[in-house]
Design a protein around this motif. Structure first.
Motif, PDB file in Angstrom:
ATOM      1  N   SER A 200       0.826  -1.233   0.138  1.00  0.00           N
ATOM      2  CA  SER A 200      -0.122  -0.175   0.049  1.00  0.00           C
ATOM      3  C   SER A 200       1.000   1.339   0.172  1.00  0.00           C
ATOM      4  N   SER A 201       1.947   1.284   0.717  1.00  0.00           N
ATOM      5  CA  SER A 201       2.987   2.342   0.663  1.00  0.00           C
ATOM      6  C   SER A 201       3.735   2.522  -0.520  1.00  0.00           C
ATOM      7  N   THR A 202       3.873   1.642  -1.277  1.00  0.00           N
ATOM      8  CA  THR A 202       4.659   1.698  -2.572  1.00  0.00           C
ATOM      9  C   THR A 202       3.416   2.018  -3.527  1.00  0.00           C
ATOM     10  N   LEU A 203       2.248   1.757  -3.410  1.00  0.00           N
ATOM     11  CA  LEU A 203       1.081   2.227  -4.330  1.00  0.00           C
ATOM     12  C   LEU A 203       0.899   3.529  -4.059  1.00  0.00           C
ATOM     13  N   TYR A 204       0.886   4.105  -2.973  1.00  0.00           N
ATOM     14  CA  TYR A 204       0.815   5.258  -2.590  1.00  0.00           C
ATOM     15  C   TYR A 204       1.812   6.475  -2.998  1.00  0.00           C
ATOM     16  N   ASN A 205       3.087   6.130  -2.849  1.00  0.00           N
ATOM     17  CA  ASN A 205       3.772   6.943  -3.682  1.00  0.00           C
ATOM     18  C   ASN A 205       3.999   6.988  -5.026  1.00  0.00           C
ATOM     19  N   ALA A 206       3.587   5.748  -5.804  1.00  0.00           N
ATOM     20  CA  ALA A 206       3.591   5.884  -7.275  1.00  0.00           C
ATOM     21  C   ALA A 206       2.270   6.606  -7.710  1.00  0.00           C
ATOM     22  N   VAL A 207       1.220   6.581  -6.793  1.00  0.00           N
ATOM     23  CA  VAL A 207      -0.104   7.234  -7.201  1.00  0.00           C
ATOM     24  C   VAL A 207       0.333   8.819  -6.889  1.00  0.00           C
ATOM     25  N   ALA A 208       0.966   9.085  -5.809  1.00  0.00           N
ATOM     26  CA  ALA A 208       1.421  10.498  -5.937  1.00  0.00           C
ATOM     27  C   ALA A 208       2.275  11.048  -6.785  1.00  0.00           C
ATOM     28  N   ASN A 209       3.253  10.321  -7.373  1.00  0.00           N
ATOM     29  CA  ASN A 209       4.088  10.779  -8.383  1.00  0.00           C
ATOM     30  C   ASN A 209       3.443  10.888  -9.595  1.00  0.00           C
ATOM     31  N   ALA A 210       2.217  10.154  -9.739  1.00  0.00           N
ATOM     32  CA  ALA A 210       1.472  10.094 -11.061  1.00  0.00           C
ATOM     33  C   ALA A 210       0.299  11.320 -11.028  1.00  0.00           C
ATOM     34  N   GLY A 211       0.515  12.204  -9.740  1.00  0.00           N
ATOM     35  CA  GLY A 211      -0.340  13.276  -9.884  1.00  0.00           C
ATOM     36  C   GLY A 211      -1.969  12.836  -9.647  1.00  0.00           C
ATOM     37  N   LEU A 212      -2.457  11.554  -9.126  1.00  0.00           N
ATOM     38  CA  LEU A 212      -3.779  11.294  -8.802  1.00  0.00           C
ATOM     39  C   LEU A 212      -4.034  11.844  -7.500  1.00  0.00           C
ATOM     40  N   GLU A 213      -5.238  12.004  -7.188  1.00  0.00           N
ATOM     41  CA  GLU A 213      -5.997  12.662  -6.040  1.00  0.00           C
ATOM     42  C   GLU A 213      -5.975  11.511  -4.803  1.00  0.00           C
ATOM     43  N   ILE A 214      -5.270  12.084  -3.985  1.00  0.00           N
ATOM     44  CA  ILE A 214      -5.310  11.118  -2.563  1.00  0.00           C
ATOM     45  C   ILE A 214      -6.337  11.352  -1.671  1.00  0.00           C
ATOM     46  N   LEU A 215      -7.389  10.427  -1.186  1.00  0.00           N
ATOM     47  CA  LEU A 215      -8.749  10.693  -0.735  1.00  0.00           C
ATOM     48  C   LEU A 215      -8.437  10.457   0.732  1.00  0.00           C
ATOM     49  N   GLU A 216      -7.608   9.445   1.041  1.00  0.00           N
ATOM     50  CA  GLU A 216      -7.456   8.951   2.650  1.00  0.00           C
ATOM     51  C   GLU A 216      -6.114   8.174   2.402  1.00  0.00           C
ATOM     52  N   VAL A 217      -5.284   8.755   3.624  1.00  0.00           N
ATOM     53  CA  VAL A 217      -4.133   8.105   4.000  1.00  0.00           C
ATOM     54  C   VAL A 217      -3.563   8.194   5.100  1.00  0.00           C
ATOM     55  N   HIS A 218      -2.760   7.098   5.909  1.00  0.00           N
ATOM     56  CA  HIS A 218      -2.603   7.079   7.422  1.00  0.00           C
ATOM     57  C   HIS A 218      -1.163   6.655   7.405  1.00  0.00           C
ATOM     58  N   SER A 219      -0.523   7.193   8.396  1.00  0.00           N
ATOM     59  CA  SER A 219       0.932   6.810   8.642  1.00  0.00           C
ATOM     60  C   SER A 219       0.945   5.837   9.765  1.00  0.00           C
ATOM     61  N   HIS A 220       2.246   4.840   9.813  1.00  0.00           N
ATOM     62  CA  HIS A 220       2.244   4.005  10.781  1.00  0.00           C
ATOM     63  C   HIS A 220       2.427   4.946  12.076  1.00  0.00           C
ATOM     64  N   SER A 221       2.287   3.990  13.181  1.00  0.00           N
ATOM     65  CA  SER A 221       2.602   4.566  14.624  1.00  0.00           C
ATOM     66  C   SER A 221       4.184   4.315  14.869  1.00  0.00           C
ATOM     67  N   LYS A 222       5.042   3.856  13.837  1.00  0.00           N
ATOM     68  CA  LYS A 222       6.474   3.477  14.046  1.00  0.00           C
ATOM     69  C   LYS A 222       7.067   3.826  12.682  1.00  0.00           C
ATOM     70  N   ALA A 223       8.011   4.326  12.652  1.00  0.00           N
ATOM     71  CA  ALA A 223       8.802   4.425  11.197  1.00  0.00           C
ATOM     72  C   ALA A 223       9.050   3.082  10.791  1.00  0.00           C
ATOM     73  N   VAL A 224       8.917   3.060   9.191  1.00  0.00           N
ATOM     74  CA  VAL A 224       9.166   1.796   8.493  1.00  0.00           C
ATOM     75  C   VAL A 224      10.545   2.038   7.679  1.00  0.00           C
ATOM     76  N   GLY A 225      11.067   0.892   7.296  1.00  0.00           N
ATOM     77  CA  GLY A 225      12.500   1.136   6.659  1.00  0.00           C
ATOM     78  C   GLY A 225      12.180   1.101   5.275  1.00  0.00           C
ATOM     79  N   TYR A 226      11.132   0.820   4.568  1.00  0.00           N
ATOM     80  CA  TYR A 226      11.122   0.676   3.066  1.00  0.00           C
ATOM     81  C   TYR A 226      10.654   2.093   2.311  1.00  0.00           C
ATOM     82  N   VAL A 227      10.399   2.889   2.955  1.00  0.00           N
ATOM     83  CA  VAL A 227       9.784   4.368   2.540  1.00  0.00           C
ATOM     84  C   VAL A 227      10.231   5.496   3.616  1.00  0.00           C
ATOM     85  N   PRO A 228      10.694   6.671   3.165  1.00  0.00           N
ATOM     86  CA  PRO A 228      10.976   7.678   4.094  1.00  0.00           C
ATOM     87  C   PRO A 228       9.752   7.812   4.942  1.00  0.00           C
ATOM     88  N   VAL A 229      10.052   8.694   6.093  1.00  0.00           N
ATOM     89  CA  VAL A 229       9.187   8.848   7.275  1.00  0.00           C
ATOM     90  C   VAL A 229       8.029   9.925   6.533  1.00  0.00           C
TER      91      VAL A 229
END
Length: 311
Positions: free
Chosen positions: A234-263
């Motif tokens: 879902s995080s990889t998809l989120y960044n691809a969608v954001a880079n494509a300029g599509l409209e984000i309707l809802e997104v939430h961050s984890h309660s702890k930092a993850v290593g596969y994407v920036p904070v």
């Protein structure tokens, strides 16, 4: 002389306000006071309120969804609260998100319509029910997936946006869950205005559906859970969608930092909890493509060259 005397007496009685049985015609007749008349009118209104009943029907199938009956005064706050609660209950029953179409062997699979009850409009309609209103069509907004075989020609020609993350392929549970969730969103097609709900598309993460135990973040702690790893998808998809300029309707961050994407660039999801939602705000169809290869996940947002060249 006698006649003049009688006439004088009658004249004095009329001037002094005395009533006469000769004038009224009935000595026992009682007139309604203003207060009595108002009470009588109120009773008629209440009787009309008791009889208020209207069938709420589906605008397409004409099926009776609910029979609304109320004994409350149409002008009262209690009536307003009653119809607002009814609108909320019906919305919970009838609303459903769109399931977008998916490309499979060159053909689009069937999606399902987005259905939304206009609660405000329903409340206003019920506020203004007339005595002769026996049936009312529910104000439902129905939107079908906005794509066809004709409009998706060449949809995989141009990459509008992409993103790549990596993971340890030797951790089998996590690798399995990433692959399953990536496959679920692969080749999803969104027409102009179509929406994508991650939890809806990926579905519930259960053992029966092939998901395995793996580490996931719950309340700031790493714990074992069925489906651990799907948040990387879902995080990889989120960044691809954001880079494509599509409209984000809802997104939430984890309660702890993850290593596969920036904070701040992650998108946590859980069944029955946080979701990741976006909409195709382009005037042409786009398609999601996923590539899973030896510990790497890439998500691309694609479109037809001719359509994208109009940007």
């Amino acid at each position: 002389m006698y006649k003049k005397y009688v006439s004088s007496i009658l004249l004095m009685m009329m001037v002094s306000g005395c009533s006469s049985s000769l004038a009224s015609g009935n000595q026992n007749e009682e007139k309604l006071t203003v207060k009595d008349m108002a009470t009588h009118a109120s009773q008629l209104v209440e009787k009309a309120a008791v009889k208020r009943s209207v069938e709420l029907i589906h605008p397409t199938s004409k099926e009776i969804i609910y029979t609304f009956k109320s004994t409350l005064s149409q002008k009262s706050k209690e009536y307003d609260n009653e119809i607002k609660m009814l609108a909320e209950d019906l919305a919970e029953q009838l609303d459903q998100p769109m399931v977008p179409k998916k490309l499979s062997n060159g053909q689009l699979t069937e999606g399902s319509n987005r259905v939304l009850l206009d609660e405000k409009k329903l409340v206003e309609t019920l506020k203004n029910i007339r005595a002769l209103d026996k049936k009312i069509e529910l104000p439902l907004q129905v939107n079908a997936p906005n794509v066809s075989q004709e409009t998706i020609k060449g949809i995989d020609e141009v990459v509008l946006g992409s993103y790549r993350t990596t993971y340890n392929a030797s951790v089998t549970g996590r690798s399995n869950n990433i692959a399953l969730s990536a496959n679920a969103i692969d080749q999803i097609v969104l027409g102009p205005g179509d929406r994508f709900y991650y939890n809806l598309i990926v579905g519930e993460r259960t053992v029966a559906r092939g998901y395995q135990k793996a580490k996931e973040i719950v309340n700031g702690e790493f714990v074992d859970g069925i489906g651990g790893g799907i948040c990387q998808t879902s995080s990889t998809l989120y960044n691809a969608v954001a880079n494509a300029g599509l409209e984000i309707l809802e997104v939430h961050s984890h309660s702890k930092a993850v290593g596969y994407v920036p904070v701040g660039k992650d998108a946590t999801v859980s069944w029955g909890g946080p979701d990741f939602k976006f909409m195709n705000n382009k005037d042409y169809p786009v398609m999601i493509k996923t590539i899973v290869n030896n510990g790497a996940l890439e998500v691309q947002v694609l479109a037809a060259k001719q359509a994208a060249s109009k940007i």
